[in-house]
Motif scaffolding. Structure first.
Motif, PDB file in Angstrom:
ATOM      1  N   GLY A 128       0.779  -1.229   0.000  1.00 28.12           N
ATOM      2  CA  GLY A 128       0.000   0.000   0.000  1.00 28.12           C
ATOM      3  C   GLY A 128       0.810   1.279   0.000  1.00 28.12           C
ATOM      4  N   THR A 129       2.134   1.170  -0.041  1.00 30.22           N
ATOM      5  CA  THR A 129       2.993   2.355  -0.021  1.00 30.22           C
ATOM      6  C   THR A 129       3.800   2.414  -1.308  1.00 30.22           C
ATOM      7  OG1 THR A 129       3.186   2.111   2.389  1.00 30.22           O
ATOM      8  CG2 THR A 129       4.705   3.633   1.306  1.00 30.22           C
ATOM      9  N   GLU A 130       3.509   3.399  -2.129  1.00 27.37           N
ATOM     10  CA  GLU A 130       4.134   3.474  -3.456  1.00 27.37           C
ATOM     11  C   GLU A 130       5.645   3.577  -3.369  1.00 27.37           C
ATOM     12  OE1 GLU A 130       3.708   6.005  -7.645  1.00 27.37           O
ATOM     13  OE2 GLU A 130       2.510   6.547  -5.875  1.00 27.37           O
ATOM     14  N   GLU A 131       6.151   4.366  -2.409  1.00 30.56           N
ATOM     15  CA  GLU A 131       7.592   4.548  -2.286  1.00 30.56           C
ATOM     16  C   GLU A 131       8.301   3.229  -2.008  1.00 30.56           C
ATOM     17  OE1 GLU A 131       5.649   8.361  -0.729  1.00 30.56           O
ATOM     18  OE2 GLU A 131       5.272   6.194  -0.750  1.00 30.56           O
ATOM     19  N   ILE A 132       7.674   2.385  -1.200  1.00 34.34           N
ATOM     20  CA  ILE A 132       8.271   1.075  -0.896  1.00 34.34           C
ATOM     21  C   ILE A 132       8.067   0.124  -2.061  1.00 34.34           C
ATOM     22  CG2 ILE A 132       8.280  -0.887   0.699  1.00 34.34           C
ATOM     23  CD1 ILE A 132       7.107   0.963   2.832  1.00 34.34           C
ATOM     24  N   PHE A 133       6.850   0.098  -2.574  1.00 35.75           N
ATOM     25  CA  PHE A 133       6.472  -0.891  -3.584  1.00 35.75           C
ATOM     26  C   PHE A 133       7.315  -0.789  -4.851  1.00 35.75           C
ATOM     27  CE2 PHE A 133       3.784  -2.664  -6.948  1.00 35.75           C
ATOM     28  CZ  PHE A 133       3.359  -3.841  -6.362  1.00 35.75           C
ATOM     29  N   HIS A 134       7.594   0.439  -5.295  1.00 34.58           N
ATOM     30  CA  HIS A 134       8.296   0.623  -6.566  1.00 34.58           C
ATOM     31  C   HIS A 134       9.804   0.838  -6.400  1.00 34.58           C
ATOM     32  CE1 HIS A 134       4.715   0.573  -8.971  1.00 34.58           C
ATOM     33  NE2 HIS A 134       4.155   1.545  -8.266  1.00 34.58           N
ATOM     34  N   ASN A 135      10.283   0.808  -5.153  1.00 35.61           N
ATOM     35  CA  ASN A 135      11.704   1.047  -4.927  1.00 35.61           C
ATOM     36  C   ASN A 135      12.505  -0.222  -5.157  1.00 35.61           C
ATOM     37  OD1 ASN A 135      14.267   1.882  -3.195  1.00 35.61           O
ATOM     38  ND2 ASN A 135      13.017   3.708  -3.504  1.00 35.61           N
ATOM     39  N   SER A 136      13.745  -0.066  -5.575  1.00 38.96           N
ATOM     40  CA  SER A 136      14.645  -1.206  -5.810  1.00 38.96           C
ATOM     41  C   SER A 136      15.751  -1.228  -4.764  1.00 38.96           C
ATOM     42  CB  SER A 136      15.263  -1.131  -7.207  1.00 38.96           C
ATOM     43  OG  SER A 136      14.265  -1.242  -8.204  1.00 38.96           O
TER      44      SER A 136
END
Length: 266
Positions: free
Chosen positions: A160-168
């Motif tokens: 539910g957190t875009e910053e976490i979800f899309h981070n590598s």
């Protein structure tokens, strides 16, 4: 019911939870944010558990230069440190249970009849024995029970957190499964080593020993299988948590070994 009988039950419940999470993960797109988490998110669970964890991960990441993988590692260690008193209490409770086993065997021999009154008397005497030695048969299950909502909160925060979800981080995206399956393998290996170290520190006997031996080999395989379908961030949480557990177990075991040697020399 003894503490040793509860542990396999909670372990199975934990695996069922992981299976449910894996099923949810497989039903959603790898690029899709599910139920975005924010300060105004509705629901007690999301507002008071998932969002604070998501916020904390983002705050730590900002300190680490936007590195969310490093943030998850730090947050995992902080959570494990917070659980450390419970884990120490679990180990002490397990050792206390082992110490009173001879007295419990005497009680079982004394109240060997299976009629209702005798069984009631056995339970009463067993509880007195627990109180006398300060033993809580359920305390060993508490850390396992607490891990279930933490695992759910981590999963929901990641999804539910875009910053976490899309981070590598390193070679993988935190919101997707590890494409090279390195993390799932590490999760399985560290789970095995963690359980092995725990068994060496708290040896069981009888049927409990057989149950723990079965779980020693089944649990790592299942964790490795589930980690292949769950977000890599969750597998990272597993690996770091297991490594912390191994170090913690060995750190507790060394002082105990020195104490035993000192006692023997006397």
């Amino acid at each position: 019911m003894k503490n040793k009988k509860f542990k396999p039950l909670f372990t199975v419940l934990l695996l069922v939870l992981v299976l449910a999470l894996a099923g949810c993960s497989s039903q959603t797109s790898s690029s899709q944010i599910v139920h975005p988490v924010g300060p105004n998110s509705p629901g007690i669970w999301t507002h008071y558990f998932v969002y604070p964890l998501s916020w904390f991960i983002k705050q730590v990441a900002s300190i680490c230069g936007g590195n969310y993988g490093l943030s998850i590692i730090i947050v995992t260690i902080l959570i494990r440190l917070a659980l450390l008193p419970l884990m120490i209490k679990q180990i002490r409770s397990t050792k206390a249970m082992q110490a009173i086993q001879p007295e419990m065997m005497k009680l079982k021999e004394k109240y060997s009849s299976k009629d209702q009154n005798t069984m009631k008397k056995l339970n009463e005497e067993t509880m007195k024995l627990y109180q006398q030695h300060g033993v809580n048969p359920l305390s060993g299950c508490l850390p396992l029970f607490i891990q279930m909502p933490i695992l759910m909160a981590f999963y929901s925060a990641i999804r539910g957190t875009e910053e976490i979800f899309h981070n590598s981080f390193l070679w993988f995206k935190l919101g997707e499964h590890d494409p090279y399956y390195i993390l799932p393998v590490l999760a399985g290996i560290t789970t095995f080593l963690s359980q092995k170290a725990s068994m060496a520190n708290n040896p069981a006997t009888g049927p409990a020993a057989q149950q723990m031996k079965i779980m020693l080999y089944i649990m790592p395989v299942m964790i490795m299988f589930f980690a292949t379908n769950l977000p890599a961030a969750l597998a990272l949480y597993w690996v770091v948590g297991n490594v912390f557990m191994i170090v913690q177990t060995m750190a507790i075991k060394i002082p105990d070994a020195k104490h035993n040697v000192g006692g023997a020399s006397k």
